[in-house]
Motif scaffolding. Sequence first.
Motif, PDB file in Angstrom:
ATOM      1  N   PRO A 274     -12.819  -0.075  19.946  1.00 32.87           N
ATOM      2  CA  PRO A 274     -12.121  -0.993  20.851  1.00 32.87           C
ATOM      3  C   PRO A 274     -13.084  -1.942  21.559  1.00 32.87           C
ATOM      4  O   PRO A 274     -14.197  -1.552  21.929  1.00 32.87           O
ATOM      5  N   THR A 275     -12.641  -3.186  21.743  1.00 35.80           N
ATOM      6  CA  THR A 275     -13.491  -4.194  22.379  1.00 35.80           C
ATOM      7  C   THR A 275     -14.016  -3.763  23.751  1.00 35.80           C
ATOM      8  O   THR A 275     -15.195  -3.971  24.049  1.00 35.80           O
ATOM      9  N   PRO A 276     -13.166  -3.174  24.623  1.00 34.71           N
ATOM     10  CA  PRO A 276     -13.697  -2.738  25.925  1.00 34.71           C
ATOM     11  C   PRO A 276     -14.858  -1.752  25.795  1.00 34.71           C
ATOM     12  O   PRO A 276     -15.804  -1.798  26.592  1.00 34.71           O
ATOM     13  N   ALA A 277     -14.804  -0.874  24.778  1.00 35.72           N
ATOM     14  CA  ALA A 277     -15.893   0.088  24.586  1.00 35.72           C
ATOM     15  C   ALA A 277     -17.185  -0.629  24.218  1.00 35.72           C
ATOM     16  O   ALA A 277     -18.273  -0.242  24.658  1.00 35.72           O
ATOM     17  N   ILE A 278     -17.075  -1.706  23.422  1.00 37.00           N
ATOM     18  CA  ILE A 278     -18.252  -2.480  23.031  1.00 37.00           C
ATOM     19  C   ILE A 278     -18.856  -3.186  24.239  1.00 37.00           C
ATOM     20  O   ILE A 278     -20.064  -3.155  24.468  1.00 37.00           O
TER      21      ILE A 278
ATOM     22  N   LEU B  62     -21.971  -0.075  12.839  1.00 35.95           N
ATOM     23  CA  LEU B  62     -21.453   0.892  13.796  1.00 35.95           C
ATOM     24  C   LEU B  62     -20.103   0.455  14.349  1.00 35.95           C
ATOM     25  O   LEU B  62     -19.170   1.247  14.486  1.00 35.95           O
ATOM     26  N   LEU B  63     -19.974  -0.847  14.655  1.00 33.35           N
ATOM     27  CA  LEU B  63     -18.785  -1.349  15.331  1.00 33.35           C
ATOM     28  C   LEU B  63     -17.677  -1.787  14.373  1.00 33.35           C
ATOM     29  O   LEU B  63     -16.507  -1.809  14.755  1.00 33.35           O
ATOM     30  N   THR B  64     -18.034  -2.132  13.146  1.00 31.82           N
ATOM     31  CA  THR B  64     -17.024  -2.619  12.204  1.00 31.82           C
ATOM     32  C   THR B  64     -16.705  -1.624  11.101  1.00 31.82           C
ATOM     33  O   THR B  64     -15.688  -1.766  10.427  1.00 31.82           O
TER      34      THR B  64
ATOM     35  N   ALA C 248     -17.513   4.343  31.192  1.00 33.69           N
ATOM     36  CA  ALA C 248     -16.411   3.461  30.820  1.00 33.69           C
ATOM     37  C   ALA C 248     -16.389   3.235  29.313  1.00 33.69           C
ATOM     38  O   ALA C 248     -15.321   3.204  28.688  1.00 33.69           O
ATOM     39  N   SER C 249     -17.569   3.088  28.710  1.00 33.19           N
ATOM     40  CA  SER C 249     -17.645   2.922  27.263  1.00 33.19           C
ATOM     41  C   SER C 249     -17.167   4.183  26.548  1.00 33.19           C
ATOM     42  O   SER C 249     -16.480   4.110  25.521  1.00 33.19           O
TER      43      SER C 249
ATOM     44  N   VAL D 178     -20.723   6.210  20.035  1.00 30.93           N
ATOM     45  CA  VAL D 178     -20.856   4.752  20.030  1.00 30.93           C
ATOM     46  C   VAL D 178     -21.424   4.260  21.358  1.00 30.93           C
ATOM     47  O   VAL D 178     -22.287   3.380  21.402  1.00 30.93           O
ATOM     48  N   ALA D 179     -20.940   4.823  22.469  1.00 36.39           N
ATOM     49  CA  ALA D 179     -21.422   4.414  23.793  1.00 36.39           C
ATOM     50  C   ALA D 179     -22.924   4.636  23.923  1.00 36.39           C
ATOM     51  O   ALA D 179     -23.654   3.774  24.424  1.00 36.39           O
ATOM     52  N   THR D 180     -23.393   5.778  23.449  1.00 35.92           N
ATOM     53  CA  THR D 180     -24.813   6.102  23.558  1.00 35.92           C
ATOM     54  C   THR D 180     -25.663   5.222  22.654  1.00 35.92           C
ATOM     55  O   THR D 180     -26.742   4.763  23.037  1.00 35.92           O
TER      56      THR D 180
END
Length: 303
Positions: free
Chosen positions: A156-160, A144-146, A93-94, A102-104
């Motif tokens: 995207p927030t859902p990925a986080i 990584l996220l910003t 899903a991520s 990013v998911a990993t």
Amino acid sequence: MRRNKGIFLVITGATFWGIGGTVAKKLFEQYGIDIDWLVTTRLLIAGFLLLTIHFFGKDRSQILGVWKTKHTAIPLVIFGLLGMLAVQYTYMASIQHGNAAVATLLQYLAPVMIIVYLILRQQAVLTTRDLITVSLALVGSFFLLTNGSISQLSVPTPAIVWGLLSGAALAFYTLYAIPLLKQYDSLVIVGWAMIIGGFALSFIHPPWQIDLKTLPFEAYLYLIFVIIFGTMIAFWFYIESLQSLLPKESSLLGSIEPLAAVLTTVFWLKEPFGMFQWVGTTCILFMIVFLALSKASTSEVSY
């Protein structure tokens, strides 16, 4: 020799896991494969293959023996749902909402989560090493996220959210399997866990509800890779490594997974990756390597 075998298994499994995530991303975007269908199908097929390998190669009585007592049957069901299925689904899903790199990387916050859990359970005390680890993880996640911008997240927030849940699921998956592995072969535990997870998700998306005739030949190759290498071998090798390594060691030596995911995402899928995201990636990878190479203090207990 046993420890070297464990290191080989976890590195090989983690590499396939990371590459498998990138291949899954391609299946989602280029071929329109549904995430629920892919998770269901890969778990059911990989689980069946693992049990088949055990049936022809080892003590086949273990396949049904694990169900003969509630002391192993109930934990196996819990492991299949909250461990195997949770890790698979949250990770995919991520990837679907973001990308495999990013998911990993978010999933590999699991070692930090394990440290926090052990401290809260008073099975370990907070050390300087832990403070350095958590700091690297937080700084790495921020960049990584910003991508260095507080005003807007680069992911995207859902990925986080799914990525963080994936990290928690991996921490649970790593710790919860130990008692089962002391009683039964890893092929049996992983195989049944996959079938349990796949069966549960079948109620949401039955595996037969897809038109595979429209897929090109290369899509079939990608599916085979995800099922065989990115699922069956990856999870089997990771769990098998717990026979000769500590859970935290296995999760830390799996640092090759985010590296494999980042490299294949950037250079194969051509996903954009900003300079500060590379800084964040470096922090998280350094955190994992730092933990793997540093000595555990005498106040820490084994898992």
